[in-house]
Design a protein around this motif. Structure first.
Motif, PDB file in Angstrom:
ATOM      1  N   UNK A  78     -41.850  66.044  14.382  1.00 52.68           N
ATOM      2  CA  UNK A  78     -41.951  65.926  12.929  1.00 52.68           C
ATOM      3  C   UNK A  78     -40.574  65.709  12.310  1.00 52.68           C
ATOM      4  N   UNK A  79     -39.599  66.511  12.737  1.00 52.84           N
ATOM      5  CA  UNK A  79     -38.253  66.360  12.171  1.00 52.84           C
ATOM      6  C   UNK A  79     -37.695  64.967  12.458  1.00 52.84           C
ATOM      7  N   UNK A  80     -37.933  64.454  13.673  1.00 47.55           N
ATOM      8  CA  UNK A  80     -37.400  63.128  14.009  1.00 47.55           C
ATOM      9  C   UNK A  80     -38.017  62.057  13.105  1.00 47.55           C
ATOM     10  N   UNK A  81     -39.312  62.177  12.845  1.00 50.42           N
ATOM     11  CA  UNK A  81     -39.967  61.208  11.943  1.00 50.42           C
ATOM     12  C   UNK A  81     -39.389  61.303  10.526  1.00 50.42           C
ATOM     13  N   UNK A  82     -39.145  62.539  10.095  1.00 48.07           N
ATOM     14  CA  UNK A  82     -38.541  62.723   8.765  1.00 48.07           C
ATOM     15  C   UNK A  82     -37.163  62.076   8.700  1.00 48.07           C
ATOM     16  N   UNK A  83     -36.382  62.275   9.759  1.00 45.44           N
ATOM     17  CA  UNK A  83     -35.014  61.737   9.772  1.00 45.44           C
ATOM     18  C   UNK A  83     -35.027  60.210   9.694  1.00 45.44           C
ATOM     19  N   UNK A  84     -35.935  59.580  10.435  1.00 46.83           N
ATOM     20  CA  UNK A  84     -36.032  58.110  10.412  1.00 46.83           C
ATOM     21  C   UNK A  84     -36.442  57.643   9.017  1.00 46.83           C
ATOM     22  N   UNK A  85     -37.396  58.365   8.417  1.00 44.22           N
ATOM     23  CA  UNK A  85     -37.842  58.011   7.067  1.00 44.22           C
ATOM     24  C   UNK A  85     -36.687  58.193   6.068  1.00 44.22           C
ATOM     25  N   UNK A  86     -35.897  59.240   6.267  1.00 41.19           N
ATOM     26  CA  UNK A  86     -34.745  59.465   5.378  1.00 41.19           C
ATOM     27  C   UNK A  86     -33.719  58.338   5.505  1.00 41.19           C
ATOM     28  N   UNK A  87     -33.510  57.844   6.727  1.00 41.90           N
ATOM     29  CA  UNK A  87     -32.597  56.699   6.903  1.00 41.90           C
ATOM     30  C   UNK A  87     -33.108  55.508   6.076  1.00 41.90           C
ATOM     31  N   UNK A  88     -34.428  55.267   6.129  1.00 41.85           N
ATOM     32  CA  UNK A  88     -35.015  54.137   5.376  1.00 41.85           C
ATOM     33  C   UNK A  88     -34.811  54.338   3.878  1.00 41.85           C
ATOM     34  N   UNK A  89     -35.034  55.573   3.432  1.00 40.89           N
ATOM     35  CA  UNK A  89     -34.873  55.890   2.015  1.00 40.89           C
ATOM     36  C   UNK A  89     -33.423  55.629   1.587  1.00 40.89           C
ATOM     37  N   UNK A  90     -32.471  56.062   2.426  1.00 43.69           N
ATOM     38  CA  UNK A  90     -31.044  55.860   2.137  1.00 43.69           C
ATOM     39  C   UNK A  90     -30.719  54.375   1.980  1.00 43.69           C
ATOM     40  N   UNK A  91     -31.322  53.531   2.850  1.00 44.58           N
ATOM     41  CA  UNK A  91     -31.093  52.072   2.763  1.00 44.58           C
ATOM     42  C   UNK A  91     -31.594  51.524   1.428  1.00 44.58           C
ATOM     43  N   UNK A  92     -32.773  51.992   1.009  1.00 41.54           N
ATOM     44  CA  UNK A  92     -33.338  51.485  -0.253  1.00 41.54           C
ATOM     45  C   UNK A  92     -32.453  51.881  -1.439  1.00 41.54           C
ATOM     46  N   UNK A  93     -32.010  53.134  -1.460  1.00 48.01           N
ATOM     47  CA  UNK A  93     -31.181  53.594  -2.586  1.00 48.01           C
ATOM     48  C   UNK A  93     -29.842  52.860  -2.597  1.00 48.01           C
ATOM     49  N   UNK A  94     -29.263  52.648  -1.410  1.00 50.78           N
ATOM     50  CA  UNK A  94     -27.996  51.913  -1.334  1.00 50.78           C
ATOM     51  C   UNK A  94     -28.202  50.487  -1.852  1.00 50.78           C
ATOM     52  N   UNK A  95     -29.335  49.895  -1.523  1.00 50.69           N
ATOM     53  CA  UNK A  95     -29.660  48.550  -2.011  1.00 50.69           C
ATOM     54  C   UNK A  95     -29.700  48.510  -3.540  1.00 50.69           C
ATOM     55  N   UNK A  96     -30.270  49.566  -4.132  1.00 47.40           N
ATOM     56  CA  UNK A  96     -30.315  49.642  -5.606  1.00 47.40           C
ATOM     57  C   UNK A  96     -28.914  49.714  -6.198  1.00 47.40           C
ATOM     58  N   UNK A  97     -28.042  50.486  -5.535  1.00 51.78           N
ATOM     59  CA  UNK A  97     -26.660  50.616  -6.003  1.00 51.78           C
ATOM     60  C   UNK A  97     -25.945  49.258  -5.930  1.00 51.78           C
TER      61      UNK A  97
END
Ligand code: FE2
Ligand code: FE2
Length: 185
Positions: A78-97
């Motif tokens: 579960x934690x590994x899946x969360x971490x991968x999802x968090x990486x994706x989220x970070x990419x999207x937010x960086x894209x917005x910036x």
């Protein structure tokens, strides 16, 4: 013996340093109502190239890939899946910036509030993400691997880094070539 999580934890320390500087820049933006787009580009390059492609790249393509072969406890899976999802989220937010910074340079001063919002999200996100890995994931995960497997991962990480610098600058030359063509048209 150096564990494969060693270099990843050292990289976390540099990411934390950059996050501290971003916090200071945020305070400056909020006080002055303006920013330096060149500085934002520098921070974005760090996040995209170092924190995401180089660091998350090693996590996902080496450590998580190898963990994916193992029979993980539910909690770790579960934690590994969360971490991968968090990486994706970070990419999207960086894209917005990045998009907001481009608009800011074009003169849309209201893009600054999107920049502030995405930077706040990133400075809040990274320390939490790093703590989850450092304190709750990396160390227990090493128990799934024997010494030879850990060594192989560490070697692969070094190889990844060795190739990375060449890949980065090959990309820069390709961009320079493209820009030159568009200048001369
Ligand atoms: Fe991560
Ligand atoms: Fe990490």
């Amino acid at each position: 013996m150096v564990m494969p999580i060693g270099p990843l934890m050292i990289e976390h320390r540099l990411i934390e340093r950059m996050i501290e500087v971003m916090k200071e820049e945020l305070a400056f933006i909020e006080k002055e109502g303006k920013t330096d787009p060149g500085w934002i580009e520098l921070a974005v390059d760090f996040i995209r190239t170092y924190a995401d492609r180089c660091h998350h790249g090693k996590e996902e393509n080496i450590l998580f890939r190898e963990l994916g072969i193992k029979k993980l406890a539910d909690e770790h899976k579960r934690t590994m899946e969360e971490l991968v999802e968090e990486h994706r989220w970070g990419r999207r937010v960086t894209g917005r910036l990045v998009e907001a910074n481009v608009r800011y340079v074009q003169g849309y001063k209201e893009a600054l509030s999107i920049m502030v919002e995405s930077m706040k999200a990133l400075v809040e996100f990274y320390p939490r993400h790093i703590e989850k890995e450092d304190k709750h994931f990396f160390i227990p995960c090493m128990d799934y691997f024997n010494e030879a497997e850990q060594d192989a991962m560490l070697r692969e990480e070094y190889e990844f880094d060795r190739n990375f610098i060449h890949e980065k600058y090959k990309g820069i030359v390709a961009t320079a070539e493209k820009l030159l063509v568009s200048h001369t048209l």
